[in-house]
Design an enzyme around this catalytic site. Structure first.
Site, PDB file in Angstrom:
ATOM      1  N   GLU A   1      41.360  38.025  26.872  1.00  0.00           N
ATOM      2  CA  GLU A   1      40.298  39.013  26.628  1.00  0.00           C
ATOM      3  C   GLU A   1      40.685  39.924  25.458  1.00  0.00           C
ATOM      4  O   GLU A   1      39.857  40.242  24.609  1.00  0.00           O
ATOM      5  CB  GLU A   1      40.062  39.897  27.863  1.00  0.00           C
ATOM      6  CG  GLU A   1      39.716  39.171  29.130  1.00  0.00           C
ATOM      7  CD  GLU A   1      40.948  38.809  29.954  1.00  0.00           C
ATOM      8  OE1 GLU A   1      41.952  38.366  29.361  1.00  0.00           O
ATOM      9  OE2 GLU A   1      40.887  38.927  31.174  1.00  0.00           O
TER      10      GLU A   1
ATOM     11  N   CYS B   1      42.936  44.606  31.055  1.00  0.00           N
ATOM     12  CA  CYS B   1      41.823  43.868  30.432  1.00  0.00           C
ATOM     13  C   CYS B   1      40.461  44.403  30.867  1.00  0.00           C
ATOM     14  O   CYS B   1      39.514  44.413  30.079  1.00  0.00           O
ATOM     15  CB  CYS B   1      41.951  42.375  30.728  1.00  0.00           C
ATOM     16  SG  CYS B   1      43.329  41.638  29.841  1.00  0.00           S
TER      17      CYS B   1
END
Ligand SMILES: NC(=O)c1ccc[n+]([C@@H]2O[C@H](COP(=O)([O-])OP(=O)(O)OC[C@H]3O[C@@H](n4cnc5c(N)ncnc54)[C@H](OP(=O)(O)O)[C@@H]3O)[C@@H](O)[C@H]2O)c1
Length: 375
Positions: free
Chosen positions: A54, A91
């Site tokens: 990510e 994330c």
């Protein structure tokens, strides 16, 4: 395309991207940032100390990610401390900061630091979250990581090619080739998905295999490592598998001069005391070397030891429409029996059949006495 089909298409891309990394001990993860029908960024995880998928994707967006959807093969993490002990942005937070408004996740994380909490944090931040798209594919892709988390050892795939009457070679030892070109190509695709290929010294002496991926693409760009089980280092120094990176598993009873000669050729030697030299003890050492998915391509003797240790997770059995006969011709499974009565035989579940040219591949998962496949 329906909305669901579009989502599946983007998740398939994320799954393909995940294959670019060899991130052990972390799981493979792929991510795609999409706005409308435009891909803003792609990311994958390449191992400890490198950005999560990510992070990689959100750091490389070609446009504004506000209002975009993130497709990711594993639940975004909640880790605030990196492996180096330093602070890091989890994330889920990275998604919020980037203005992502929808996250589509293939499977939940089993790491207790995240397990379900990454999804909760996203939802609490007002992000729409969809979970379990192509779930089984993602779990299977993460089987090395999940096996090590669940059992402490790599995920073991057994591959063998036999004639219809069960032989892996003729009585005199000739074994080239049992299967046709399409089946052998399928083996190379199987190898490409593995971190290592295991054989016993008997196969090295009989066939001098190269054990590399050839004539198919290798998404990670890294060849699987060769691993040879060789208690007394009978393996010739001239064998093709004797090259930098090959792992040789031996005992303290092996001649020291042979160990030194193999080390000089760049081989990595794992040494166990003779009474500790078992498949169960060796496999966790392979996990420690970063080998999450291993392909067992040994002859009958070592393969028999893996089954007796109940350390096989998936079977890939190629059958060629050939008969060679001969009572002493090598067979796929040798050594002491796995069962002495038919009702004690190891059974396979999740059976599938594929045709490659004239050959048949049967795949399945061994059932180990009531233990459901965890991965
Ligand atoms: N068709 C196929 O798919 C295929 C694949 C591979 C091989 N083959 C054929 O198989 C034949 C070789 O058979 P093989 O059984 O000798 O090969 P193997 O299983 O690859 O090697 C056996 C040797 O591995 C060593 N070993 C180390 N740890 C072991 C353990 N825990 N359990 C058992 N053995 C262990 C033993 O030698 P030490 O005691 O000296 O360590 C043993 O003699 C060849 O004809 C080859 O062509 C066919």
């Amino acid at each position: 395309m329906t909305a669901n089909a579009v989502d599946s298409e983007w998740m398939r891309l994320a799954l393909r991207l995940a294959l670019k990394g060899r991130p052990h001990p972390n799981p493979p993860v792929g991510a795609v940032v999409v706005k409308g029908d435009v891909v803003l960024a792609r990311g994958w995880h390449d191992g400890p100390g490198t950005p999560h998928a990510e992070h990689m994707a959100l750091a490389s967006c070609i446009g504004d990610a506000v209002g975009a959807t993130l497709y990711v093969t594993l639940e975004p993490c909640c880790h605030t401390i990196g492996r180096d002990g330093g602070q890091r942005i989890p994330c889920w937070q990275r998604c919020v900061d980037a203005g992502i408004t929808r996250v589509v996740i293939a499977c939940e994380d089993i790491d207790p630091r995240t397990a379900g909490m990454g999804i909760q944090q996203l939802r609490d931040s007002g992000i729409h979250v969809d979970v379990r798209l192509l779930h089984n594919k993602a779990v299977y892709q993460q089987r090395g990581f999940r096996s090590i988390q669940a059992t402490g050892r790599p995920f073991v795939i057994h591959k063998v090619a036999t004639t219809l009457d069960g032989h892996t070679a003729c009585e005199g030892g000739d074994s080239r080739w049992i299967t046709s070109e399409p089946a052998r190509k399928a083996v190379h695709r199987l190898r490409a998905a593995c971190d290592a290929i295991i054989v016993g010294v008997g196969t090295v002496i009989a066939d001098d295999p190269e054990l590399t991926v050839r004539s198919v693409s290798l998404p990670s760009g890294r060849q699987p490592r060769g691993v040879v089980f060789d208690r007394t280092l009978r393996m010739p120094l001239s064998a093709r598998i004797v090259r930098p990176g090959t792992v040789i598993v031996t005992t303290t009873a092996a001649p020291k001069a042979s160990m030194t000669a193999l080390q000089d050729k760049g081989c990595h030697i794992l040494t166990l005391d003779v009474d500790r030299y078992t498949v169960e003890n060796i496999l966790p050492l392979l996990a420690d070397l970063g080998l999450g998915i291993v392909l067992l391509e040994a002859g009958g003797l070592l393969t028999g030891s893996f089954y007796r240790a109940r350390c096989v997770d998936e079977v890939n059995w190629f059958l060629a429409p050939k008969l060679v006969g001969g009572g002493s011709a090598p067979v796929g499974l040798a050594g002491s029996p796995l069962a002495t009565r038919m009702n004690g035989a190891i059974e396979l579940t999740q059976m599938r059949m594929h045709r490659y040219g004239v050959d048949v591949l049967i795949t399945g998962r061994p059932v180990w006495e009531g233990r459901e496949a965890e991965i």
